[in-house]
Design a protein around this motif. Structure first.
Motif, mmCIF file in Angstrom:
data_model
loop_
_atom_site.group_PDB
_atom_site.id
_atom_site.type_symbol
_atom_site.label_atom_id
_atom_site.label_comp_id
_atom_site.label_asym_id
_atom_site.label_seq_id
_atom_site.Cartn_x
_atom_site.Cartn_y
_atom_site.Cartn_z
ATOM 1 N N ASP A 107 0.746 -1.054 -0.292
ATOM 2 C CA ASP A 107 0.386 -0.142 -0.176
ATOM 3 C C ASP A 107 1.070 1.428 0.319
ATOM 4 O O ASP A 107 0.726 2.296 -0.592
ATOM 5 C CB ASP A 107 -1.370 -0.330 0.997
ATOM 6 N N ARG A 108 1.755 1.297 0.972
ATOM 7 C CA ARG A 108 2.672 2.156 0.521
ATOM 8 C C ARG A 108 3.323 2.387 -0.998
ATOM 9 O O ARG A 108 3.439 3.754 -0.598
ATOM 10 C CB ARG A 108 3.885 2.302 1.972
ATOM 11 N N GLU A 162 1.945 1.403 -3.502
ATOM 12 C CA GLU A 162 0.904 2.104 -4.345
ATOM 13 C C GLU A 162 0.326 3.659 -4.132
ATOM 14 O O GLU A 162 0.784 4.161 -5.053
ATOM 15 C CB GLU A 162 -0.399 1.463 -4.179
ATOM 16 N N ARG A 163 0.623 4.030 -2.723
ATOM 17 C CA ARG A 163 0.121 5.662 -3.003
ATOM 18 C C ARG A 163 1.197 6.362 -3.014
ATOM 19 O O ARG A 163 1.049 7.080 -3.575
ATOM 20 C CB ARG A 163 0.437 5.413 -1.211
ATOM 21 N N SER A 164 3.129 6.368 -3.014
ATOM 22 C CA SER A 164 3.404 6.760 -3.537
ATOM 23 C C SER A 164 3.411 7.416 -5.115
ATOM 24 O O SER A 164 4.149 8.031 -5.058
ATOM 25 C CB SER A 164 5.244 6.700 -3.083
ATOM 26 N N ALA A 176 0.755 6.801 -7.085
ATOM 27 C CA ALA A 176 -0.166 6.780 -7.616
ATOM 28 C C ALA A 176 0.482 8.525 -6.891
ATOM 29 O O ALA A 176 -0.422 9.507 -7.906
ATOM 30 C CB ALA A 176 -1.233 7.011 -6.484
ATOM 31 N N ARG A 177 0.875 8.855 -6.505
ATOM 32 C CA ARG A 177 1.435 10.222 -6.304
ATOM 33 C C ARG A 177 2.096 10.971 -7.618
ATOM 34 O O ARG A 177 2.635 12.229 -7.709
ATOM 35 C CB ARG A 177 2.184 10.995 -4.944
ATOM 36 N N ASN A 178 3.328 10.558 -8.121
ATOM 37 C CA ASN A 178 4.372 10.247 -9.066
ATOM 38 C C ASN A 178 4.373 10.149 -10.614
ATOM 39 O O ASN A 178 4.610 10.498 -11.387
ATOM 40 C CB ASN A 178 5.722 9.980 -8.140
ATOM 41 N N ARG A 181 -4.411 1.101 -9.429
ATOM 42 C CA ARG A 181 -5.753 0.983 -8.418
ATOM 43 C C ARG A 181 -6.593 1.294 -8.235
ATOM 44 O O ARG A 181 -7.477 1.099 -8.365
ATOM 45 C CB ARG A 181 -4.615 0.500 -7.003
ATOM 46 N N ALA A 182 -6.465 2.712 -8.841
ATOM 47 C CA ALA A 182 -7.734 3.822 -8.487
ATOM 48 C C ALA A 182 -8.598 3.605 -9.606
ATOM 49 O O ALA A 182 -9.659 4.371 -9.781
ATOM 50 C CB ALA A 182 -7.134 5.344 -8.632
ATOM 51 N N THR A 234 -8.103 -4.364 -4.984
ATOM 52 C CA THR A 234 -6.938 -4.405 -4.208
ATOM 53 C C THR A 234 -5.895 -6.174 -4.362
ATOM 54 O O THR A 234 -6.800 -6.832 -4.230
ATOM 55 C CB THR A 234 -6.942 -3.582 -2.818
#
Length: 377
Positions: free
Chosen positions: A201-202, A204-206, A208-210, A264-265, A270
Motif C-alpha cells: 500500500d505504501r 501504491e500511494r507513492s 499514485a502521487r508521482n 489501483r485507483a 486490491t
C-alpha cells in the motif's frame, strides 16, 4: 629514445597500408597513380589512434610520397598537389581523432556514473540473506547500459526477510527514475510495516502521487515472517516459480489477480496476501517478462519453467548461471528487453554430532551433543 617512442605510437595497420602503397608504386612504377592512396594511412589511423599517431603516419606517408614522386619523375606541380591533399587529410584525420578521444572520455565518465547509479539503485545481494541462499542475475537490453526498468531488492527486516522484483512500464531514464522510487519506498516500508500488504500500500500511494496516468509497475513482493511460511503479493506480475525439495516446478498464481502498482485507483481491486508453505530445500524464482518473452529465431518464447526444472540445484548461483546461459543461447546472444532473475533457497537443516570439550573429569570423557547446522542439500 625519441625514435623508439615514435615507433611505439605508430599504428600497425595504417603503416602496413602505407608500405603496401609504396611497394605497389615500386613494382608498378605508376607514379602519380599510386601516390594519392597514401592518404588512406592517416585516415585509417584516426579510427584507432590519437592525434599523435595520426600525425606520425601522415609525416611518414608524406616523406615516402615525396621520395617516390621524385624517384618516378612526377611533375612538381602534380606532386605538390598530392602532398597538399595528403597534408589536408592528415590534419582532418587528426582533428577527427581528437574529437573521437574526447567522446570516448565522456562516454567512460557516463559509464562510471551509470555504474555508481546501478550499485546505489540495485544494491548487490550477498550469497546469504537471513535463512536463505540467494542469487541474482540482471541483464539490461541495451548493449552499453548498466541499468534499466527492471528492479529487485532483498533485505532482512524486523519482520523477516522481504524481497521485491518488478518491471517498470517503458524504458530509458524515466523507467530508471520510477524504479528508484519503488525501491526507495520498499526499503523504507519493509522496515516500518509489520504487514506485507501495508508495504504494498505504501508503494501504491507513492506511485499514485508521482506517476503519470499511463505509467505503472508490475511487481511481486514476498516476505518470510515465520519459519516454514512464505507470503506473496502479486501486483500484475508474472507468477513466481516454486521448486519443491521433493521435485517439480509450480507457478505461484495469485488467487485474485490484482492490477499493477499505480493503477489501483482505476480498478478498485486490491491485492491479496498469498501464504504458502516453504520448507527446507524449497526454492522460489522471481523474474521479469524479459526472460519469459525472450524469443528465438523461430519466434518461440523461452520456456523458463522447463529450464528451471532442468537446471535446479542446491546452489542458486549455479542454477541462475545455467539459466542465464541457456537464455542467451535461446535468443542468439543478445536480449531485446531488460531481464532480471532472483532465486532464493531455504537450506536443509540436519542434526550432527559435535564433540564438546572435556568437562574436566578424571576420565577425560567427552560429552556428545547435537547442534543444528545449515548445509546445502
Amino acid at each position: 629514445m625519441a625514435a623508439l617512442r615514435i615507433l611505439n605510437v605508430l599504428p600497425v595497420l595504417p603503416v602496413l597500408i602505407v608500405a603496401g602503397v609504396v611497394l605497389g608504386d615500386l613494382v608498378g612504377g605508376a607514379g602519380s597513380t599510386w601516390l594519392p592512396m597514401l592518404a588512406a594511412g592517416p585516415a585509417l589511423a584516426a579510427t584507432t589512434n590519437g592525434p599523435r599517431g595520426v600525425l606520425y603516419v601522415g609525416l611518414l606517408a608524406g616523406a615516402l610520397g615525396a621520395m617516390l614522386g621524385t624517384w618516378d619523375g612526377v611533375p612538381d606541380r602534380e606532386l605538390a598537389a598530392v602532398l597538399s591533399a595528403l597534408a589536408a587529410v592528415t590534419l582532418a584525420s587528426g582533428l577527427a581523432s581528437a574529437l573521437r578521444g574526447r567522446r570516448e572520455r565522456v562516454l567512460d565518465a557516463v559509464r562510471s556514473v551509470a555504474e555508481t547509479a546501478q550499485h546505489a539503485l540495485l544494491v548487490p545481494v550477498p550469497a546469504t540473506v537471513g535463512p536463505f541462499q540467494v542469487a541474482v542475475r540482471y541483464s539490461a537490453a541495451a548493449a552499453e547500459a548498466r541499468i534499466g526498468g527492471d528492479l529487485y531488492a532483498l533485505i532482512p527486516t524486523p519482520y523477516g526477510v522481504r524481497l521485491i522484483v518488478g518491471d517498470v512500464r517503458g524504458k530509458g531514464l524515466p523507467a530508471v527514475g520510477t524504479a528508484a522510487l519503488v525501491l526507495g519506498v520498499f526499503r523504507e516500508a519493509a522496515y516500518d510495516e509489520p504487514d506485507l500488504l501495508a508495504v504494498v500500500d505504501r508503494i501504491e500511494r507513492s506511485l499514485a502521487r508521482n506517476l503519470g496516468p499511463d505509467d505503472f509497475v508490475t511487481a511481486v513482493v514476498a516476505g518470510y515472517p515465520r519459519t516454514g511460511h512464505l507470503e506473496v503479493v502479486n501486483c500484475g506480475h508474472a507468477p513466481p516459480l516454486l521448486v519443491r525439495a521433493s521435485g517439480g516446478v509450480v507457478a505461484v498464481e495469485p488467487t485474485h489477480p490484482a492490477p499493477p502498482l499505480g493503477l489501483r485507483a482505476l480498478t478498485g481491486h486490491t491485492p491479496d496476501l498469498h501464504v504458502l508453505p516453504f520448507a527446507d530445500g524449497d526454492q522460489l524464482l522471481l523474474y521479469t517478462d524479459g526472460v519469459t518473452e525472450a524469443r528465438d529465431r523461430g519466434r518461440a518464447f523461452y520456456p523458463l519453467d522447463e529450464g528451471l526444472a532442468r537446471h535446479a540445484s542446491d546452489e542458486p548461483s549455479r542454477t541462475l548461471d545455467a539459466l542465464h546461459e541457456e537464455l542467451l543461447d535461446h535468443v542468439g546472444g543478445r536480449l531485446h528487453d531488460d531481464a532480471a532473475l532472483l532465486l532464493i533457497r531455504k537450506p536443509t537443516v540436519r542434526e550432527v554430532v559435535v564433540p564438546e570439550p572435556s568437562l574436566g573429569g578424571a576420565t577425560g570423557c567427552e560429552v556428545p551433543a547435537t547442534r543444528p547446522t545449515a548445509r546445502s542439500a
